[in-house]
Design an enzyme around this catalytic site. Structure first.
Site, mmCIF file in Angstrom:
data_model
loop_
_atom_site.group_PDB
_atom_site.id
_atom_site.type_symbol
_atom_site.label_atom_id
_atom_site.label_comp_id
_atom_site.label_asym_id
_atom_site.label_seq_id
_atom_site.Cartn_x
_atom_site.Cartn_y
_atom_site.Cartn_z
ATOM 1 N N LEU A 1 10.477 17.891 2.511
ATOM 2 C CA LEU A 1 11.121 19.202 2.394
ATOM 3 C C LEU A 1 10.420 20.288 3.203
ATOM 4 C CD1 LEU A 1 11.968 19.035 -1.402
ATOM 5 C CD2 LEU A 1 13.423 18.438 0.550
ATOM 6 N N ASP B 1 -10.280 4.885 10.059
ATOM 7 C CA ASP B 1 -9.748 3.745 10.807
ATOM 8 C C ASP B 1 -10.702 3.287 11.904
ATOM 9 O OD1 ASP B 1 -7.685 1.841 11.720
ATOM 10 O OD2 ASP B 1 -7.578 3.175 13.458
#
Length: 177
Positions: free
Chosen positions: A79, A131
């Site tokens: 949204l 990562d």
């Protein structure tokens, strides 16, 4: 303070999710700063600061990932309004022997703020650090992601009471590594 204090603006009268109509809001300069950190082994932070990670330059890669994430926030958060971003600054600085602090400042001229863009930039920067370094330190912890400051719009200026906001932040690209 804010016209919507205590009201969830993304819900209509029936409780259904909706994108807030901002068409009546004034176009103003808006800025938001968020921060967070990645906790890690001292040897991992040393590896990052000396540029010896097997996957390459962790600082540069994480910074670019954060900038890219800020620009894509409207696609990631259902949204959230898609916005034209005027500027994004992401900094990564070691604090102590085991903490890499991250800060992001996002600026736009629009009808709605860029808090989500700043928070997304910090989050994706931290995820990129994780990562790139997980092969040597799976116990890293992403922590303390928060909005530190925002300005512009009807709700005015907000500064978190315990925010460590540097007066010159928003333009510096120098990192402490």
């Amino acid at each position: 303070m804010n016209d919507h204090d205590g009201v969830l603006t993304h819900l209509d009268e029936q409780g259904a999710a909706r994108m807030v109509d901002v068409s009546a809001k004034a176009v103003t300069l808006r800025r938001a700063r968020a921060s967070g950190a990645v906790l890690m082994k001292p040897s991992t932070l040393d590896m990052i600061c000396h540029g010896t990670a097997a996957k390459g330059d962790v600082i540069a890669t994480a910074r670019i990932a954060g900038i890219m994430a800020a620009k894509r926030t409207g696609e990631l958060i259902p949204l959230c309004h898609p916005l034209g971003i005027e500027a994004v600054t992401v900094t990564l600085e070691p604090q102590g022997a085991d903490r890499l602090s991250i800060a992001a400042t996002v600026t736009t001229v629009a009808r709605t703020g860029v808090e989500m863009e700043a928070l997304t930039a910090v989050t994706v920067t931290a995820l990129t650090v994780y990562d790139m370094c997980k092969a040597v330190d799976r116990a890293m912890t992403i922590t303390d992601i928060r909005l530190d400051e925002k300005s512009g719009g009807r709700s005015g200026h907000y500064r978190r009471h315990d925010a460590d906001v540097k007066p010159s932040d928003g333009g510096s690209t120098e990192d402490g590594c």
